[in-house]
Design an enzyme around this catalytic site. Sequence first.
Site, PDB file in Angstrom:
ATOM      1  N   ARG A  18      76.417  14.801  64.026  1.00  0.00           N
ATOM      2  CA  ARG A  18      76.985  15.625  65.109  1.00  0.00           C
ATOM      3  C   ARG A  18      75.943  16.422  65.882  1.00  0.00           C
ATOM      4  NH1 ARG A  18      80.946  16.603  61.124  1.00  0.00           N
ATOM      5  NH2 ARG A  18      82.679  15.165  61.415  1.00  0.00           N
ATOM      6  N   HIS A  69      72.671   1.378  90.786  1.00  0.00           N
ATOM      7  CA  HIS A  69      73.308   0.927  89.539  1.00  0.00           C
ATOM      8  C   HIS A  69      74.057  -0.383  89.761  1.00  0.00           C
ATOM      9  CE1 HIS A  69      73.296   5.194  87.541  1.00  0.00           C
ATOM     10  NE2 HIS A  69      72.125   4.604  87.519  1.00  0.00           N
ATOM     11  N   LYS A  92      63.590  19.197  89.504  1.00  0.00           N
ATOM     12  CA  LYS A  92      64.648  18.759  88.592  1.00  0.00           C
ATOM     13  C   LYS A  92      65.125  19.932  87.738  1.00  0.00           C
ATOM     14  CE  LYS A  92      66.749  15.502  85.719  1.00  0.00           C
ATOM     15  NZ  LYS A  92      66.901  14.148  85.284  1.00  0.00           N
ATOM     16  N   HIS A 121      64.757   0.109  87.264  1.00  0.00           N
ATOM     17  CA  HIS A 121      65.642   1.195  87.704  1.00  0.00           C
ATOM     18  C   HIS A 121      65.103   1.844  88.985  1.00  0.00           C
ATOM     19  CE1 HIS A 121      68.402   4.574  87.429  1.00  0.00           C
ATOM     20  NE2 HIS A 121      67.372   5.394  87.512  1.00  0.00           N
ATOM     21  N   ARG A 146      74.330  18.992  90.617  1.00  0.00           N
ATOM     22  CA  ARG A 146      73.402  18.085  89.937  1.00  0.00           C
ATOM     23  C   ARG A 146      73.520  16.642  90.433  1.00  0.00           C
ATOM     24  NH1 ARG A 146      71.515  17.549  83.596  1.00  0.00           N
ATOM     25  NH2 ARG A 146      70.359  15.624  83.925  1.00  0.00           N
ATOM     26  N   HIS A 163      71.572   6.135  93.692  1.00  0.00           N
ATOM     27  CA  HIS A 163      71.853   5.581  92.364  1.00  0.00           C
ATOM     28  C   HIS A 163      73.145   4.773  92.315  1.00  0.00           C
ATOM     29  CE1 HIS A 163      68.524   8.077  91.225  1.00  0.00           C
ATOM     30  NE2 HIS A 163      68.668   7.852  89.932  1.00  0.00           N
ATOM     31  N   GLU A 178      61.457   7.896  92.117  1.00  0.00           N
ATOM     32  CA  GLU A 178      62.161   9.135  91.742  1.00  0.00           C
ATOM     33  C   GLU A 178      61.405  10.356  92.270  1.00  0.00           C
ATOM     34  OE1 GLU A 178      65.128   9.022  90.459  1.00  0.00           O
ATOM     35  OE2 GLU A 178      65.338   7.315  89.100  1.00  0.00           O
ATOM     36  N   ASN A 182      71.290  11.966  92.079  1.00  0.00           N
ATOM     37  CA  ASN A 182      71.668  10.547  92.075  1.00  0.00           C
ATOM     38  C   ASN A 182      71.575   9.906  93.445  1.00  0.00           C
ATOM     39  OD1 ASN A 182      72.205  10.149  89.335  1.00  0.00           O
ATOM     40  ND2 ASN A 182      74.138  11.239  89.541  1.00  0.00           N
ATOM     41  N   LYS A 189      70.325  14.335  79.943  1.00  0.00           N
ATOM     42  CA  LYS A 189      71.248  13.193  79.992  1.00  0.00           C
ATOM     43  C   LYS A 189      70.728  12.127  79.037  1.00  0.00           C
ATOM     44  CE  LYS A 189      73.343  13.335  84.575  1.00  0.00           C
ATOM     45  NZ  LYS A 189      73.467  12.636  85.863  1.00  0.00           N
ATOM     46  N   GLU A 219      76.594  18.585  85.427  1.00  0.00           N
ATOM     47  CA  GLU A 219      76.976  17.872  86.647  1.00  0.00           C
ATOM     48  C   GLU A 219      78.423  18.142  87.073  1.00  0.00           C
ATOM     49  OE1 GLU A 219      74.916  14.100  87.264  1.00  0.00           O
ATOM     50  OE2 GLU A 219      76.718  13.342  88.236  1.00  0.00           O
TER      51      GLU A 219
HETATM   52  P1  NAD Z   1      61.342   1.777  80.406  1.00  0.00           P
HETATM   53  O1  NAD Z   1      61.634   2.812  79.422  1.00  0.00           O
HETATM   54  O2  NAD Z   1      61.974   0.444  80.239  1.00  0.00           O
HETATM   55  O3  NAD Z   1      59.774   1.613  80.551  1.00  0.00           O
HETATM   56  C1  NAD Z   1      59.257   0.670  81.435  1.00  0.00           C
HETATM   57  C2  NAD Z   1      58.324  -0.342  80.727  1.00  0.00           C
HETATM   58  O4  NAD Z   1      57.053   0.268  80.517  1.00  0.00           O
HETATM   59  C3  NAD Z   1      58.814  -0.771  79.364  1.00  0.00           C
HETATM   60  O5  NAD Z   1      58.471  -2.118  79.149  1.00  0.00           O
HETATM   61  C4  NAD Z   1      58.014   0.133  78.436  1.00  0.00           C
HETATM   62  O6  NAD Z   1      57.885  -0.361  77.136  1.00  0.00           O
HETATM   63  C5  NAD Z   1      56.701   0.188  79.137  1.00  0.00           C
HETATM   64  N1  NAD Z   1      55.884   1.355  78.883  1.00  0.00           N
HETATM   65  C6  NAD Z   1      56.306   2.609  78.682  1.00  0.00           C
HETATM   66  N2  NAD Z   1      55.261   3.434  78.622  1.00  0.00           N
HETATM   67  C7  NAD Z   1      54.157   2.695  78.759  1.00  0.00           C
HETATM   68  C8  NAD Z   1      52.780   3.001  78.797  1.00  0.00           C
HETATM   69  N3  NAD Z   1      52.344   4.251  78.724  1.00  0.00           N
HETATM   70  N4  NAD Z   1      51.902   1.985  78.928  1.00  0.00           N
HETATM   71  C9  NAD Z   1      52.345   0.705  79.073  1.00  0.00           C
HETATM   72  N5  NAD Z   1      53.641   0.356  79.074  1.00  0.00           N
HETATM   73  C10 NAD Z   1      54.534   1.352  78.925  1.00  0.00           C
HETATM   74  O7  NAD Z   1      61.779   2.262  81.879  1.00  0.00           O
HETATM   75  P2  NAD Z   1      61.649   3.665  82.650  1.00  0.00           P
HETATM   76  O8  NAD Z   1      61.433   3.307  84.056  1.00  0.00           O
HETATM   77  O9  NAD Z   1      60.722   4.592  81.979  1.00  0.00           O
HETATM   78  O10 NAD Z   1      63.098   4.292  82.482  1.00  0.00           O
HETATM   79  C11 NAD Z   1      64.229   3.677  83.033  1.00  0.00           C
HETATM   80  C12 NAD Z   1      65.436   4.148  82.252  1.00  0.00           C
HETATM   81  O11 NAD Z   1      65.578   5.551  82.412  1.00  0.00           O
HETATM   82  C13 NAD Z   1      66.731   3.537  82.726  1.00  0.00           C
HETATM   83  O12 NAD Z   1      67.457   3.111  81.613  1.00  0.00           O
HETATM   84  C14 NAD Z   1      67.441   4.671  83.430  1.00  0.00           C
HETATM   85  O13 NAD Z   1      68.832   4.562  83.350  1.00  0.00           O
HETATM   86  C15 NAD Z   1      66.938   5.845  82.654  1.00  0.00           C
HETATM   87  N6  NAD Z   1      67.003   7.111  83.408  1.00  0.00           N
HETATM   88  C16 NAD Z   1      67.572   8.160  82.801  1.00  0.00           C
HETATM   89  C17 NAD Z   1      67.618   9.394  83.434  1.00  0.00           C
HETATM   90  C18 NAD Z   1      68.172  10.568  82.723  1.00  0.00           C
HETATM   91  O14 NAD Z   1      68.359  11.620  83.360  1.00  0.00           O
HETATM   92  N7  NAD Z   1      68.425  10.488  81.431  1.00  0.00           N
HETATM   93  C19 NAD Z   1      67.068   9.536  84.708  1.00  0.00           C
HETATM   94  C20 NAD Z   1      66.469   8.423  85.305  1.00  0.00           C
HETATM   95  C21 NAD Z   1      66.442   7.209  84.640  1.00  0.00           C
HETATM   96  N1  GLY Z   2      68.806  11.358  86.955  1.00  0.00           N
HETATM   97  C1  GLY Z   2      69.975  12.095  87.239  1.00  0.00           C
HETATM   98  C2  GLY Z   2      70.163  13.343  86.455  1.00  0.00           C
HETATM   99  O1  GLY Z   2      69.402  13.666  85.579  1.00  0.00           O
HETATM  100  O2  GLY Z   2      71.104  14.031  86.676  1.00  0.00           O
END
Ligand code: NAD
Ligand code: GLY
Length: 362
Positions: A119, A250, A225, A263, A239, A246, A183, A243, A141, A235
Amino acid sequence: MKQLQVSLGERSYPIFIGRDLLAGGGLDWQRYIGGKQACVVSNDRVAPLYLDAVASQLEGKQLSTVVLPDGEANKTLDVMATVFDRLLTDNHNRSTTLIALGGGVVGDMCGFAAASYQRGVAFIQLPTTLLAMVDSSVGGKTGVNHPLGKNMIGAFHQPECVVADLSLLDSLPEREYAAGIAEVIKYGLICDAPFFEWLEQNIDALMARDGEALAEAVFRSCENKAKVVAEDEREGGRRAILNLGHTFGHAIETAEGYGSWLHGEAVAAGMSLAMALSVSLGWLDAEVLRRGNALMVKAGLPISPPPAMNVAQFLQLMGRDKKVIDGRLRLVLLQGLGEAVVTEAASPEQIAQILVDAGVQP
Ligand code: NAD
Ligand code: GLY
């Protein structure tokens, strides 16, 4: 090293930004681990690069590690469940701290595992991609994808701290780096016109990964942010401006199959569509659309959606967005540079026209 605070009362936490912070670089980030147990969650691409360096800072802790398969396609409940398997097998209790070592995929999954294990337990974000440093590691998030929709299962759960070690980006491939820049540009467009202008002047240095430009871009992104999240943690309203693009993005990610479009790439094409829609509603000067597109092109980002998609598919996927309330689609649009609003003003017909204008099949 630069430092920022995400101000959320008792859930407040710091963001540290600098080079060589993870492995003995003068930042004692381990003090954010409250108990004797810790579990690093990473993936099979990042772990070989950085797991040893992180583990070397955790001597004296009962340490477990989980190495997930890399990729957005693995951001699923089934894959996430392997974190619970490890935690239970190794007898982790509620005082354990999970440590997300990876990009946004690892961060979102580790965060959701932390939100739900017994939890809720503590977790730390050690983002390793630019996108994770400027966006996903900040704000709490967390979650996973469902085959029918992106990030549809998750929770709000804030980390204990975020450590953005810029030296980790040295190994990040160009395409992933550019996806993070999408972003960064987003913050300029939605709420920080001076930052957008700074980006226009510094985009070449930023794309060349100049240390000073990169540190400034990460700092100002996180600052924006943190401010928005502090105003509206869960949100309820404002907030949602984070997006921009997005809802379109998406839809692209879901239609193309998770991982095919990154992404950040999908968000870039989506931001271009959102700006075009804002112009067509008479809210935004076409010059802002031109400048926004020009900046994204300089960053090597797409500004058009995949031409194989059709309008009906787009509208259906957009209808599953989390901003839909009682069947009404709400979008983030611009009323000026740095002035985002969340609105129901655009009709399906107006959205369809923008998509067709951008080359989507009618
Ligand atoms: P990812 O986590 O898939 O990383 C991209 C690629 O780079 C992967 O293959 C990873 O293994 C590799 N990688 C990571 N760090 C590395 C490094 N230092 N050197 C070499 N390779 C490396 O993708 P991302 O772009 O980091 O994140 C996208 C995700 O984030 C999506 O799922 C999206 O929905 C999510 N997201 C979440 C929020 C949130 O607020 N929680 C906001 C924006 C995006
Ligand atoms: N990336 C959108 C949020 O964090 O709200």
